[in-house]
Design a protein around this motif. Structure first.
Motif, PDB file in Angstrom:
ATOM      1  N   LEU A  97       0.837  -1.205   0.000  1.00 31.71           N
ATOM      2  CA  LEU A  97       0.000   0.000   0.000  1.00 31.71           C
ATOM      3  C   LEU A  97       0.873   1.257   0.000  1.00 31.71           C
ATOM      4  N   LEU A  98       1.940   1.241   0.777  1.00 34.22           N
ATOM      5  CA  LEU A  98       2.825   2.401   0.830  1.00 34.22           C
ATOM      6  C   LEU A  98       3.543   2.611  -0.491  1.00 34.22           C
ATOM      7  N   GLU A  99       3.853   1.531  -1.168  1.00 35.16           N
ATOM      8  CA  GLU A  99       4.480   1.637  -2.485  1.00 35.16           C
ATOM      9  C   GLU A  99       3.559   2.365  -3.466  1.00 35.16           C
ATOM     10  N   ALA A 100       2.248   2.095  -3.354  1.00 37.28           N
ATOM     11  CA  ALA A 100       1.289   2.775  -4.225  1.00 37.28           C
ATOM     12  C   ALA A 100       1.256   4.276  -3.923  1.00 37.28           C
ATOM     13  N   LEU A 101       1.330   4.656  -2.643  1.00 40.51           N
ATOM     14  CA  LEU A 101       1.373   6.079  -2.297  1.00 40.51           C
ATOM     15  C   LEU A 101       2.629   6.728  -2.873  1.00 40.51           C
ATOM     16  N   ALA A 102       3.742   6.004  -2.846  1.00 39.68           N
ATOM     17  CA  ALA A 102       4.997   6.530  -3.381  1.00 39.68           C
ATOM     18  C   ALA A 102       4.909   6.783  -4.879  1.00 39.68           C
ATOM     19  N   GLN A 103       3.984   6.115  -5.545  1.00 39.01           N
ATOM     20  CA  GLN A 103       3.795   6.299  -6.987  1.00 39.01           C
ATOM     21  C   GLN A 103       2.933   7.515  -7.308  1.00 39.01           C
ATOM     22  N   GLY A 104       2.438   8.207  -6.271  1.00 38.48           N
ATOM     23  CA  GLY A 104       1.680   9.428  -6.502  1.00 38.48           C
ATOM     24  C   GLY A 104       0.221   9.381  -6.105  1.00 38.48           C
ATOM     25  N   TYR A 105      -0.261   8.241  -5.626  1.00 37.57           N
ATOM     26  CA  TYR A 105      -1.653   8.138  -5.191  1.00 37.57           C
ATOM     27  C   TYR A 105      -1.800   8.737  -3.788  1.00 37.57           C
ATOM     28  N   ASP A 106      -2.996   9.239  -3.504  1.00 37.57           N
ATOM     29  CA  ASP A 106      -3.270   9.805  -2.180  1.00 37.57           C
ATOM     30  C   ASP A 106      -3.955   8.804  -1.259  1.00 37.57           C
ATOM     31  N   MET A 107      -4.560   7.766  -1.836  1.00 33.20           N
ATOM     32  CA  MET A 107      -5.167   6.702  -1.039  1.00 33.20           C
ATOM     33  C   MET A 107      -4.955   5.375  -1.751  1.00 33.20           C
ATOM     34  N   ALA A 108      -4.487   4.386  -1.012  1.00 26.67           N
ATOM     35  CA  ALA A 108      -4.322   3.030  -1.538  1.00 26.67           C
ATOM     36  C   ALA A 108      -5.149   2.091  -0.667  1.00 26.67           C
ATOM     37  N   ILE A 109      -6.029   1.323  -1.292  1.00 32.80           N
ATOM     38  CA  ILE A 109      -6.992   0.494  -0.565  1.00 32.80           C
ATOM     39  C   ILE A 109      -6.741  -0.978  -0.859  1.00 32.80           C
ATOM     40  N   GLY A 110      -6.696  -1.779   0.186  1.00 36.36           N
ATOM     41  CA  GLY A 110      -6.573  -3.218   0.013  1.00 36.36           C
ATOM     42  C   GLY A 110      -7.892  -3.811  -0.454  1.00 36.36           C
ATOM     43  N   ALA A 111      -7.922  -4.366  -1.654  1.00 36.90           N
ATOM     44  CA  ALA A 111      -9.152  -4.893  -2.247  1.00 36.90           C
ATOM     45  C   ALA A 111      -9.204  -6.407  -2.089  1.00 36.90           C
ATOM     46  N   ARG A 112     -10.218  -6.891  -1.369  1.00 32.94           N
ATOM     47  CA  ARG A 112     -10.395  -8.319  -1.136  1.00 32.94           C
ATOM     48  C   ARG A 112     -11.014  -8.991  -2.353  1.00 32.94           C
ATOM     49  N   ASP A 113     -10.616 -10.237  -2.597  1.00 32.42           N
ATOM     50  CA  ASP A 113     -11.279 -11.000  -3.649  1.00 32.42           C
ATOM     51  C   ASP A 113     -12.466 -11.758  -3.049  1.00 32.42           C
ATOM     52  N   SER A 180     -13.153  14.832  -4.611  1.00 30.07           N
ATOM     53  CA  SER A 180     -12.188  15.919  -4.548  1.00 30.07           C
ATOM     54  C   SER A 180     -11.012  15.729  -5.508  1.00 30.07           C
ATOM     55  N   ALA A 181     -11.111  14.746  -6.381  1.00 29.70           N
ATOM     56  CA  ALA A 181     -10.074  14.486  -7.398  1.00 29.70           C
ATOM     57  C   ALA A 181      -8.728  14.136  -6.781  1.00 29.70           C
ATOM     58  N   TYR A 182      -8.740  13.423  -5.650  1.00 26.60           N
ATOM     59  CA  TYR A 182      -7.533  12.866  -5.082  1.00 26.60           C
ATOM     60  C   TYR A 182      -7.393  11.435  -5.625  1.00 26.60           C
ATOM     61  N   PRO A 183      -6.264  11.107  -6.255  1.00 24.58           N
ATOM     62  CA  PRO A 183      -6.141   9.790  -6.889  1.00 24.58           C
ATOM     63  C   PRO A 183      -6.193   8.628  -5.892  1.00 24.58           C
ATOM     64  N   VAL A 184      -6.977   7.610  -6.259  1.00 28.29           N
ATOM     65  CA  VAL A 184      -7.195   6.427  -5.430  1.00 28.29           C
ATOM     66  C   VAL A 184      -6.823   5.190  -6.236  1.00 28.29           C
ATOM     67  N   VAL A 185      -6.169   4.237  -5.603  1.00 24.83           N
ATOM     68  CA  VAL A 185      -5.807   2.988  -6.277  1.00 24.83           C
ATOM     69  C   VAL A 185      -6.185   1.809  -5.390  1.00 24.83           C
ATOM     70  N   TYR A 186      -6.538   0.685  -6.017  1.00 24.54           N
ATOM     71  CA  TYR A 186      -6.857  -0.541  -5.295  1.00 24.54           C
ATOM     72  C   TYR A 186      -5.729  -1.547  -5.467  1.00 24.54           C
ATOM     73  N   VAL A 187      -5.309  -2.132  -4.359  1.00 27.37           N
ATOM     74  CA  VAL A 187      -4.233  -3.112  -4.348  1.00 27.37           C
ATOM     75  C   VAL A 187      -4.825  -4.456  -3.920  1.00 27.37           C
TER      76      VAL A 187
END
Length: 284
Positions: A97-113, A180-187
């Protein structure tokens, strides 16, 4: 170097924390770990003291969202990681999750299968929430209700006043970031079975989760909910008028009421849209 704070809301999770806290310390030795004890009656405080982590205790239960807000205010880190205190989340996934923030995202969420869902009913409900949120936002939402996420502290604190004290803080915070246009990514992650008994009650929380569906719409873009509803009332009025005109040759009160409802619902949608815009204006 960004300082990391890990926040765990916990209510009677001493059994899970006994194993989880040492694993957290091993995975993130430099992180600030804060357990927010939401009115626990077990040995949560003793477990935290033994593990050498900060424990914020409440004299009574205020709710999962309230615990998140208290932890976010107390945390000193630039980056915040929220995870459940029931042992479902793997501390090793924090680095991803922290790696995703380092890529420029403001929120990284753990997505369950699907295999990580707590039962078929919860899996179906979460799939419905994800589909609805995706339609509302125009962004792919992989896990709307996941409580495992990493965020930039200053961005997250902007929305503390929006967060409920109950269980739907993940929904609210995700929609607020999108709005608010803050980038979000799912991991993608794998979640284990929780330790101990769930605090979710199927009947009570089934109604609560149904309300979340409407909250998703009103938080992001109310007109996307109210306009289709208004159109449905208008078309129902037209259909009723056609039927009564052909059978009775007149306009009935039923058609008039349906058309009036269409206008009222549409106007409520307009007002709701303006209120939503005002809620986010300081962050746009």
């Amino acid at each position: 170097m960004n300082r990391l704070s890990i926040i765990l809301p916990a209510k009677n999770e001493a059994q899970a924390l006994l194993n989880l806290l040492p694993r957290l310390r091993e995975a993130q030795p430099d992180a600030e770990i804060i357990v927010v004890d939401d009115g626990s009656t077990d040995t949560t405080r003793e477990v935290c003291a033994h593990a050498g982590v900060t424990c914020l205790s409440s004299p009574y239960s205020m709710g999962n969202g309230a615990a998140i807000k208290r932890g976010a205010r107390a945390a000193s880190g630039d980056l915040l990681v929220f995870m459940d205190g029931d042992g479902q989340h793997d501390p090793a996934d924090i680095a991803r999750l922290l790696e995703a923030l380092a890529q420029g995202y403001d929120m990284a969420i753990g997505a369950r299968d699907w295999s990580s869902q707590a039962g078929v009913g919860r899996g179906v409900a979460n799939t419905l929430y994800n589909w609805l949120a995706t339609r509302m936002t125009g962004h792919q939402v992989a896990d709307l209700t996941s409580g495992f996420r990493a965020v930039r502290a200053e961005k997250f604190r902007e929305f503390l006043y929006l967060l409920p004290n109950g269980f739907s803080y993940p929904t609210t915070s995700t929609m607020a970031f999108f709005r608010s246009a803050y980038p979000v990514v799912y991991v993608p992650i794998k979640a284990a079975q929780r330790v101990g008994k769930s605090h979710i009650k199927p009947l009570r929380d089934g109604v609560r989760f149904l309300l979340i569906i409407f909250k998703i719409a009103t938080l992001y873009s109310p007109l996307k909910l109210f306009v289709p509803t208004s159109v449905a009332f208008f078309l129902a009025g037209c259909a009723n008028y056609a039927a009564t005109f052909l059978s009775q040759g007149r306009l009935t009160n039923g058609s008039t009421m349906l058309w009036s409802a269409a206008v009222v619902v549409f106007l409520i949608g307009l007002v709701s849209e303006q209120i939503t815009a005002l809620m986010y204006r300081r962050n746009d």
